[in-house]
Design a protein around this motif. Structure first.
Motif, PDB file in Angstrom:
ATOM      1  N   ASP A  72     -92.134 -11.021  26.896  1.00 18.29           N
ATOM      2  CA  ASP A  72     -90.909 -11.829  26.952  1.00 18.29           C
ATOM      3  C   ASP A  72     -89.667 -10.977  27.168  1.00 18.29           C
ATOM      4  OD1 ASP A  72     -92.581 -14.017  26.170  1.00 18.29           O
ATOM      5  OD2 ASP A  72     -92.427 -13.313  24.110  1.00 18.29           O
ATOM      6  N   GLY A  73     -89.815  -9.833  27.862  1.00 17.70           N
ATOM      7  CA  GLY A  73     -88.695  -8.909  28.034  1.00 17.70           C
ATOM      8  C   GLY A  73     -87.382  -9.573  28.433  1.00 17.70           C
ATOM      9  N   PRO A  74     -87.346 -10.300  29.557  1.00 18.98           N
ATOM     10  CA  PRO A  74     -86.075 -10.888  29.967  1.00 18.98           C
ATOM     11  C   PRO A  74     -85.494 -11.866  28.931  1.00 18.98           C
ATOM     12  CG  PRO A  74     -87.606 -10.869  31.806  1.00 18.98           C
ATOM     13  CD  PRO A  74     -88.380 -10.440  30.595  1.00 18.98           C
ATOM     14  N   ALA A  75     -86.361 -12.671  28.296  1.00 17.52           N
ATOM     15  CA  ALA A  75     -85.867 -13.645  27.314  1.00 17.52           C
ATOM     16  C   ALA A  75     -85.269 -12.925  26.101  1.00 17.52           C
ATOM     17  CB  ALA A  75     -86.999 -14.571  26.883  1.00 17.52           C
ATOM     18  N   ILE A  76     -85.870 -11.810  25.713  1.00 16.60           N
ATOM     19  CA  ILE A  76     -85.317 -11.055  24.579  1.00 16.60           C
ATOM     20  C   ILE A  76     -84.020 -10.367  25.010  1.00 16.60           C
ATOM     21  CG2 ILE A  76     -85.698  -9.168  22.961  1.00 16.60           C
ATOM     22  CD1 ILE A  76     -88.714  -9.727  23.203  1.00 16.60           C
ATOM     23  N   ARG A  77     -84.061  -9.716  26.168  1.00 14.50           N
ATOM     24  CA  ARG A  77     -82.868  -8.971  26.612  1.00 14.50           C
ATOM     25  C   ARG A  77     -81.676  -9.900  26.815  1.00 14.50           C
ATOM     26  NH1 ARG A  77     -86.677  -6.193  29.841  1.00 14.50           N
ATOM     27  NH2 ARG A  77     -85.893  -7.174  31.728  1.00 14.50           N
ATOM     28  N   ALA A  78     -81.954 -11.169  27.097  1.00 15.68           N
ATOM     29  CA  ALA A  78     -80.859 -12.128  27.239  1.00 15.68           C
ATOM     30  C   ALA A  78     -80.073 -12.254  25.936  1.00 15.68           C
ATOM     31  CB  ALA A  78     -81.410 -13.496  27.647  1.00 15.68           C
ATOM     32  N   ARG A  79     -80.707 -11.903  24.824  1.00 15.38           N
ATOM     33  CA  ARG A  79     -80.054 -12.059  23.518  1.00 15.38           C
ATOM     34  C   ARG A  79     -79.735 -10.722  22.858  1.00 15.38           C
ATOM     35  NH1 ARG A  79     -84.007 -16.187  20.667  1.00 15.38           N
ATOM     36  NH2 ARG A  79     -82.647 -15.746  18.904  1.00 15.38           N
TER      37      ARG A  79
ATOM     38  N   PRO B  11     -76.559 -16.871  25.492  1.00 14.22           N
ATOM     39  CA  PRO B  11     -77.539 -16.299  26.400  1.00 14.22           C
ATOM     40  C   PRO B  11     -78.406 -17.351  27.075  1.00 14.22           C
ATOM     41  CG  PRO B  11     -78.072 -15.843  24.104  1.00 14.22           C
ATOM     42  CD  PRO B  11     -76.692 -16.349  24.142  1.00 14.22           C
ATOM     43  N   SER B  12     -78.529 -17.211  28.337  1.00 10.60           N
ATOM     44  CA  SER B  12     -79.463 -18.024  29.083  1.00 10.60           C
ATOM     45  C   SER B  12     -79.991 -17.057  30.130  1.00 10.60           C
ATOM     46  CB  SER B  12     -78.750 -19.200  29.724  1.00 10.60           C
ATOM     47  OG  SER B  12     -77.722 -18.724  30.567  1.00 10.60           O
ATOM     48  N   LEU B  13     -80.621 -17.553  31.134  1.00  6.75           N
ATOM     49  CA  LEU B  13     -81.042 -16.670  32.209  1.00  6.75           C
ATOM     50  C   LEU B  13     -80.487 -17.222  33.503  1.00  6.75           C
ATOM     51  CD1 LEU B  13     -84.747 -16.134  31.127  1.00  6.75           C
ATOM     52  CD2 LEU B  13     -82.962 -14.422  31.115  1.00  6.75           C
TER      53      LEU B  13
END
Lengths: 308, 266
Positions: A72-79, B11-13
């Motif tokens: 879940d790298g991108p989802a974690i890095r988003a936060r 945060p979103s993407l």
């Protein structure tokens, strides 16, 4: 109790034959300011990169915000907000553009990104430089801008890798003050440092790392109480070798550490110990009584100083 | 922080993360685009005057029934695309990894390696296409384009860009000093430009060198661009050309992705 934001068990990072992080257990809870204290090469930055989801763990378990950093790298890095050890701002863009372009990586609308940049520049006291290029900024300003960039997505956790390394004392204090404000706002901070004063000022809880392992864990105060005495007497003798005098200090204080340039005597009461030294007929050229610090904890645990 | 931005900055993407990367490169380009546009117009003008009019004056019979100027325009167009594509995919990539470390900053955001590569590649494509539009405008105004099919040079230039820029990304990400980049120009770009049919037909070359020319991605783009500009059929099959360039692009993409991952995921 809420689940920890960061949970590591037996976390390991290897680079070929070299083991940078050698099985550490860490828990960071919401709202905490958590530190990794240790000398260069202790494995702090490698740990931070794994927490920042840009470096897959070699083995062990790591959960960040309840998610798996590899999957879940991108989802974690988003936060997450990340302030790396070396600034990687775009020197060609303006101060403001560095924030607005970065905000877009998080899917933040342009209008919101602009408003957010204005607020953050105010927060890190760079509003007046908003439209100047990054290149001519001082080291402290660049570091504050990097911190602002790390906040652009309202992160749940801010990772700061050696946030004040390379800054002059005044610039360091300005950075500390801003980080302290963040802490007061309830932002979870995770930082690495090899400055014990930084760790003492900012961290609610910290782990002391050495050679890829955690050698102690607790609040700065608890660590000092557990691993050191209340006060320290620093004695400097005129002779070439301090070693010769160390033997003569038998019976003074609970413990003695001999450094190349001075002797540290660990005591409950510094002034009393100084009187004892005088009574022994020893005449150091320099005497300093101070409170124990994390530096003393590190010295006791590893036999080495933090900064060479 | 005000409540408004606190809510909206949650945060979103991004829907297409690579677009945010492309946007970043465009904003950087805003500082230098004027110089870029100037040279985009100046170079084709000089090329047409120098090669077409100047050299062309010595070539009375033209080439294959058309004037030298009309013949060379398609080749110059493809070689312009090559120059811009290689220039934009080597030094900037190397710099973003070694000097400014911009890619590492992007890596800490919720972008994947693919997004970082694709977003920058999109910008290279943008740079080449704007240069080629300028080239077509200049040569069109100077009357050097024989056919309206010349607009097909744009998709050809786009494919050539991917065919050389994607491997260029991989190369720039693998090398450890910038002198390797100068070597690429000296030993790949310049020979390719000289021998891949830009200035004279590859048929003039000895057989062995002719096959070397056929192996370069540039020759395939030259043949297609020349055909488009003259409004005739290319020497090879169109599908064959496109497939060959697509293979370069696909292989380059895979290599670039792997080279970037090695640097950015440690």
């Amino acid at each position: 109790m809420a689940p920890p934001l960061i949970q590591a068990r037996g976390l390991v990072k290897r680079f070929g034959d070299f083991t940078a992080v050698d099985g550490i257990d860490v828990q960071v809870r919401a709202g905490e300011a958590f530190g990794f204290l240790g000398p260069n090469g202790a494995g702090k930055s490698s740990t931070m990169r794994m927490v920042g989801c840009i470096s897959p763990p070699s083995s062990g378990e790591l959960r960040i915000l309840g998610m798996d950093p590899v999957r879940d790298g991108p989802a974690i890095r988003a936060r997450l907000g990340v302030c790396p050890q070396l600034d990687n701002l775009d020197p060609e863009l303006t101060v403001r553009e560095n924030l607005t372009t970065y905000a877009r990586y998080f899917g933040i609308p342009r209008r919101v990104a602009r408003a957010r940049a204005t607020e953050l520049l105010d927060f890190v006291q760079l509003s007046e430089r908003a439209d100047s290029k990054v290149e001519p900024l001082s080291g402290g300003m660049k570091r504050r801008l990097t911190i602002a960039r790390a906040l652009v997505n309202e992160p749940d956790i801010v990772l700061l890798d050696e946030p004040t390394t390379g800054l002059d004392p005044q610039a360091r204090h300005l950075v500390w003050e801003r980080l302290f404000r963040l802490k007061q706002q309830g932002v979870t901070l995770v930082l690495t440092t090899h400055y014990m004063d930084e760790a003492e000022q900012l961290c609610d809880r910290l782990v002391v790392m050495d050679g890829g392992r955690i050698v102690a864990e607790g609040s700065p105060r608890a660590l000092i109480e557990r691993h050191s005495t209340r006060e320290v007497v620093e004695l400097r003798f005129a002779a070439e070798s301090q070693e010769a005098f160390a033997g003569k200090l038998d019976g003074v204080g609970e413990r003695v550490e001999v450094l190349p340039d001075r002797i540290l005597v660990y005591v409950p009461d510094g002034d009393a110990a100084v009187a004892e030294v005088a009574a022994l007929g020893l005449e150091p050229v320099n005497v300093l009584v101070r409170r124990s610090s994390l530096e003393d904890v590190f010295l006791h645990l590893t036999g080495r100083t933090l900064v060479d | 922080m005000t409540q408004l931005t606190r809510e909206q900055a949650r945060p979103s993407l991004p829907r297409v993360p690579a677009l945010a990367v492309f946007e970043y490169h465009l904003i950087g380009y805003r500082r230098t685009w004027r110089a870029g546009v100037f040279s985009s117009f100046l170079l084709p003008t000089l090329a047409v005057l120098g090669f077409g009019v100047g050299v062309g004056a010595y070539i009375d019979r033209g080439v294959g029934g058309v004037s030298y100027l009309e013949w060379i325009v398609g080749g110059l167009l493809a070689s312009t695309a090559l120059q811009v594509a290689v220039g934009e995919s080597t030094w900037p990539v190397f710099g973003n990894l070694q000097w400014t470390k911009i890619y590492f900053a992007q890596r800490s955001a919720p972008l994947r390696v693919n997004d970082i590569v694709a977003g920058h590649l999109a910008f290279v494509l943008f740079r080449v296409l704007t240069s080629i539009v300028a080239f077509l405008l200049v040569t069109g105004v100077l009357g050097a384009l024989r056919s309206p099919w010349a607009v097909l040079a744009l998709p050809v230039a786009a494919l050539l860009t991917l065919a050389v820029a994607a491997p260029g990304f991989a190369y720039a990400a693998v090398v450890d000093t910038d002198s390797w980049l100068a070597m690429l120009s000296r030993f790949a770009v310049i020979p390719m430009t000289l021998f891949a049919g830009v200035f004279f037909p590859v048929e003039s070359l000895p057989l062995v060198l002719r096959w070397v020319a056929y192996a370069t991605p540039l020759w395939h783009a030259v043949d297609l661009c020349r055909a488009a500009v003259l409004g005739v059929a290319p020497q090879w099959s169109v599908a064959g050309h496109l497939c060959y360039l697509a293979v370069w692009a696909a292989a380059g993409w895979l290599l670039a992705r792997r080279a970037f991952a090695r640097k950015l995921v440690v």
